[in-house]
Enzyme design. Structure first.
Site, PDB file in Angstrom:
ATOM      1  N   ASN A  75       0.842  -1.187   0.000  1.00 48.32           N
ATOM      2  CA  ASN A  75       0.000   0.000   0.000  1.00 48.32           C
ATOM      3  C   ASN A  75       0.878   1.237   0.000  1.00 48.32           C
ATOM      4  O   ASN A  75       1.745   1.377   0.862  1.00 48.32           O
ATOM      5  CB  ASN A  75      -0.891   0.017   1.247  1.00 48.32           C
ATOM      6  CG  ASN A  75      -1.899   1.138   1.204  1.00 48.32           C
ATOM      7  OD1 ASN A  75      -2.909   1.064   0.493  1.00 48.32           O
ATOM      8  ND2 ASN A  75      -1.638   2.204   1.948  1.00 48.32           N
ATOM      9  N   GLU A  76       0.678   2.110  -0.986  1.00 46.69           N
ATOM     10  CA  GLU A  76       1.453   3.355  -1.075  1.00 46.69           C
ATOM     11  C   GLU A  76       2.925   3.124  -0.736  1.00 46.69           C
ATOM     12  O   GLU A  76       3.450   3.671   0.240  1.00 46.69           O
ATOM     13  CB  GLU A  76       0.845   4.429  -0.167  1.00 46.69           C
ATOM     14  CG  GLU A  76      -0.525   4.881  -0.624  1.00 46.69           C
ATOM     15  CD  GLU A  76      -1.073   6.049   0.196  1.00 46.69           C
ATOM     16  OE1 GLU A  76      -0.592   6.298   1.304  1.00 46.69           O
ATOM     17  OE2 GLU A  76      -2.003   6.713  -0.284  1.00 46.69           O
ATOM     18  N   GLU A 128      -8.026   5.106  -3.907  1.00 44.87           N
ATOM     19  CA  GLU A 128      -8.547   5.768  -2.710  1.00 44.87           C
ATOM     20  C   GLU A 128      -8.964   7.178  -3.116  1.00 44.87           C
ATOM     21  O   GLU A 128      -8.121   8.014  -3.429  1.00 44.87           O
ATOM     22  CB  GLU A 128      -7.482   5.846  -1.608  1.00 44.87           C
ATOM     23  CG  GLU A 128      -7.017   4.480  -1.134  1.00 44.87           C
ATOM     24  CD  GLU A 128      -5.987   4.551  -0.004  1.00 44.87           C
ATOM     25  OE1 GLU A 128      -5.765   5.642   0.557  1.00 44.87           O
ATOM     26  OE2 GLU A 128      -5.400   3.497   0.295  1.00 44.87           O
TER      27      GLU A 128
HETATM   28  C1  GAL Z   1      -3.656   6.779   2.570  1.00 42.57           C
HETATM   29  C2  GAL Z   1      -3.461   5.310   2.880  1.00 42.57           C
HETATM   30  C3  GAL Z   1      -4.668   4.750   3.581  1.00 42.57           C
HETATM   31  C4  GAL Z   1      -5.064   5.628   4.708  1.00 42.57           C
HETATM   32  C5  GAL Z   1      -5.305   7.038   4.217  1.00 42.57           C
HETATM   33  C6  GAL Z   1      -5.677   7.972   5.343  1.00 42.57           C
HETATM   34  O1  GAL Z   1      -2.446   7.395   2.308  1.00 42.57           O
HETATM   35  O2  GAL Z   1      -3.235   4.563   1.726  1.00 42.57           O
HETATM   36  O3  GAL Z   1      -4.358   3.471   4.066  1.00 42.57           O
HETATM   37  O4  GAL Z   1      -4.057   5.599   5.649  1.00 42.57           O
HETATM   38  O5  GAL Z   1      -4.143   7.519   3.618  1.00 42.57           O
HETATM   39  O6  GAL Z   1      -4.634   8.271   6.196  1.00 42.57           O
END
Ligand code: GAL
Ligand code: ZN
Length: 659
Positions: A143-144, A305
């Site tokens: 993830n990221e 996201e």
């Molecule tokens: C993103 C991440 C998510 C969640 C979101 C809010 O960067 O991929 O898992 O953490 O931010 O903080």
């Protein structure tokens, strides 16, 4: 099956009895895909080799009954406590030599062989378990990647990997010494084992070491991803693999990271993270990130996201105004997203991200956000099938290079000079003129563009010089800027002539002097009017170039700020300073006019026009980023297929135009 909208869902945070209700609400909202499991390692493997996929199988099954497919994340951003207990050496070490502990996420070293073995075992088991599940359509790796790894990792494993990487690149230590210039400050190495990672020292490291460290770090993360891609590709023949990028995040070369993915995804948070007050990122910044992500593979992409409520961890941002969530989602589609997955379905009641809001409230009751997004989906989803895969077909490209960015991170020259910001300044002028832009990297073919803008080409190779020359000779218009051709790829200054080195002939200029403006700015005259510029002035002597703008102050008043040289059928511009927004706007106007580049149309200020072009139709999005009603004046052949001519505050319209 059509996959257009979805949500990120964590069934393990909610009682089993709730799942059915969630699935029903998702279906009614028009969702067709759900991402899960990217942080659930401890739930899927509570102890070594004790796999527990039953709960996830059930969630996938319930969602499928309601018409939704699943994307699974590999949970390698969150190694469970039992792994860290057994092998604390997996924990990463920062540049101050401190081990970062368990308790957040990304508490891992990406080169550590013990961690790799755990990943290999677990990802293999997960892939085996889901390879034939018809409801699992794809995978997100980790993830990221790179998120939270900024200062990491300086453990002994990473250090020896770095040394190996250097040995591979340079062949001999003498070669490295010569190319890095380790004669400076007595830094000559006898062997690769002596070379440090850039941990804290009494003062700054060698810039060549720093650039190689950044390259190594990027390569390491790309290889970390590849390690997982190889496992999954081998086992899962019919499922795609993607990863969620973070726009202009600078730690990894996304062109490399995207290469072996089926498509890239991106996480889009318009209000930004914790420190950004509303309205957070400007509409053009959001547009630039989306165009950049599209440029990573020159393909359409997913949003994995998409913001769906107020954001924050300990501190919160403002609440998106009515209409904004739908607008931001539509903006991603306009710029090339074929699927938009909202983060998150419902805010969690516990854990670090309790206040990172989702489509639902904490209460689980649908409200304003649910209704707004549902309504947007019902209108936009059917249209999306018509232009799936379609790109904008831009006539302008902006060159984006990670290595240039890294070199300026290491030596910004001016305290506020930032490569990505400078690139975005050029982008903004095009954005404001409603002109579609592609971001490309240096490997891309330039010849399909009428105009190529390549800011801050600091590190230069003979090959790149030739590429620029060929492009211009064939009739292209090229814009190069201050600090071009200053260094070689070892991050060492060129000494074989005046700046801008081998590009001097093409540009028809020589630069023998320059001025870092620090707190000052500079006057520039262009087309008889006065403008300002900032940060840096190259003091340019034209050889064959024509001056089109001049400085008006200081000892170099009257010398060129912008020049144009002719070569073959094209033109090469040089901008010796950082123009302010007004000068940039007028300069871009001139460039697009003489290049015959057309804008998408006219729209009131704050209304963005974006195109997706199929072989038969253009789909023009009009996006109102203001909180006022805006009146559109669509061209006669624009057929309105979504929204009204009068755009509501934060309203959206789509027009279909026969080509
Ligand atoms: C993103 C991440 C998510 C969640 C979101 C809010 O960067 O991929 O898992 O953490 O931010 O903080
Ligand atoms: Zn490490």
């Amino acid at each position: 099956m059509k996959i257009r909208f979805g949500a990120d869902y964590y069934p393990e945070h909610w009682p089993r009895e709730r799942w059915e209700t969630d699935a029903k609400l998702m279906e009614e909202m028009g969702l067709d895909v759900i991402r899960m499991a990217e942080f659930s390692w401890s739930k899927m493997e509570p102890s070594l080799g004790n796999y527990n996929f039953g709960w996830l199988d059930e969630a996938i099954e319930i969602l499928a009954r309601h018409g939704m497919k699943t994307v699974l994340g590999t949970p390698t951003a969150t190694p469970p406590a039992w792994i860290i207990e057994q092998s604390p050496e997996i924990l990463p070490v920062d540049s101050k030599g401190r081990t970062r502990g368990f308790g957040g996420r990304h508490h891992d070293c990406q080169s550590n062989p013990v961690y790799r073995a755990h990943i290999h075992r677990f990802v293999t088991a997960m892939a085996q378990h889901y390879k034939d599940n018809p409801n699992v359509i794809g995978w997100q790796i980790d993830n990221e990647l790179g998120n939270s790894h900024n200062d990491l990792c300086h453990c002994s494993s990473c250090r020896s990997h770095f040394q190996e990487w250097l040995a591979n690149k340079y062949g001999s230590i003498d070669n490295l010494n010569a190319r890095w210039g380790t004669a400076f400050w007595s830094q000559t190495y006898d062997k690769f084992e002596q070379i440090p990672t850039p941990m804290i020292t009494p003062n700054s490291h060698n810039p060549s070491l720093l650039l190689d460290w950044k390259r190594f770090h990027s390569d390491l993360i790309v290889e970390f991803q590849q390690f997982q891609i190889d496992i999954i590709r081998d086992i899962c023949k019919d499922q795609f693999i993607t990863h969620n990028l973070m726009g202009f995040f600078g730690l990894i070369d996304y062109f490399d990271l995207g290469k072996n993915l089926d498509f890239v995804s991106h996480d889009q948070y318009a209000t930004g993270y914790f420190d950004n007050p509303q309205p957070g990122k400007s509409p053009q910044r959001l547009g630039a990130e989306l165009d950049f992500v599209r440029g990573v593979k020159q393909q359409t992409f997913w949003i994995m996201e998409q913001q769906s409520g107020p954001t924050g961890w300990e501190i919160l941002g403002r609440t998106p105004r009515p209409g904004q969530l739908a607008l931001w989602a539509a903006q991603t589609v306009a710029h090339g997203a074929d699927t938009v997955v909202f983060f998150r379905w419902r805010p969690c009641s516990f854990g670090t991200e309790e206040y990172w809001h989702g489509i639902l409230h904490h209460s689980g009751v649908p409200g304003r956000r649910y209704d707004e997004l549902k309504n947007m989906i019902s209108q936009l989803a059917p249209l999306m099938d018509e232009f799936k895969g379609a790109l904008p077909e831009s006539e302008v490209a902006i060159l984006y290079s990670y290595e240039q960015n890294w070199a300026f991170e290491i030596q910004p020259h001016h305290p506020k000079l930032n490569y990505t910001h400078q690139v975005q300044k050029y982008y903004k002028a095009l954005y404001d003129a409603q002109i579609p832009v592609d971001f490309i990297n240096h490997k891309e073919d330039l010849s399909k563009y009428k105009l190529v803008i390549a800011p801050l080409q600091f590190l230069m190779t003979r090959k790149m010089e030739d590429k620029f020359k060929d492009y211009v000779k064939q009739g292209g218009r090229l814009v190069l800027t201050m600090r071009t051709g200053v260094k070689n790829m070892d991050n060492v200054c060129m000494t074989d002539g005046h700046l801008p080195g081998g590009l001097g002939d093409l540009l028809g200029i020589e630069i023998k002097d320059y001025d870092c403006l620090r707190a000052m700015d500079m006057g520039v005259e262009f087309e008889g009017k006065a403008y300002r510029s900032e940060k840096w002035c190259d003091i340019v002597s034209p050889t064959t170039a024509r001056t089109i703008a001049s400085y008006t102050e200081d000892f170099y008043a009257g010398t060129p700020a912008i020049t144009v040289g002719k070569a073959g059928k094209g033109e090469a511009y040089y901008v010796g300073t950082e123009p302010d927004d007004n000068l940039m706007r007028e300069f871009i106007k001139l460039l697009t006019r003489i290049s015959g580049i057309s804008s998408l149309g006219k729209a009131p200020e704050g209304v963005e026009l974006v195109r997706r072009r199929t072989s038969t139709f253009d789909y023009i999005f009009a996006l109102n980023h203001t909180e006022e009603i805006q009146e559109l004046e669509p061209a006669a052949d624009w057929q309105q297929v979504l929204g009204e001519k009068e755009l509501a505050p934060y309203g959206i319209a789509v027009f279909k135009v026969k080509r």
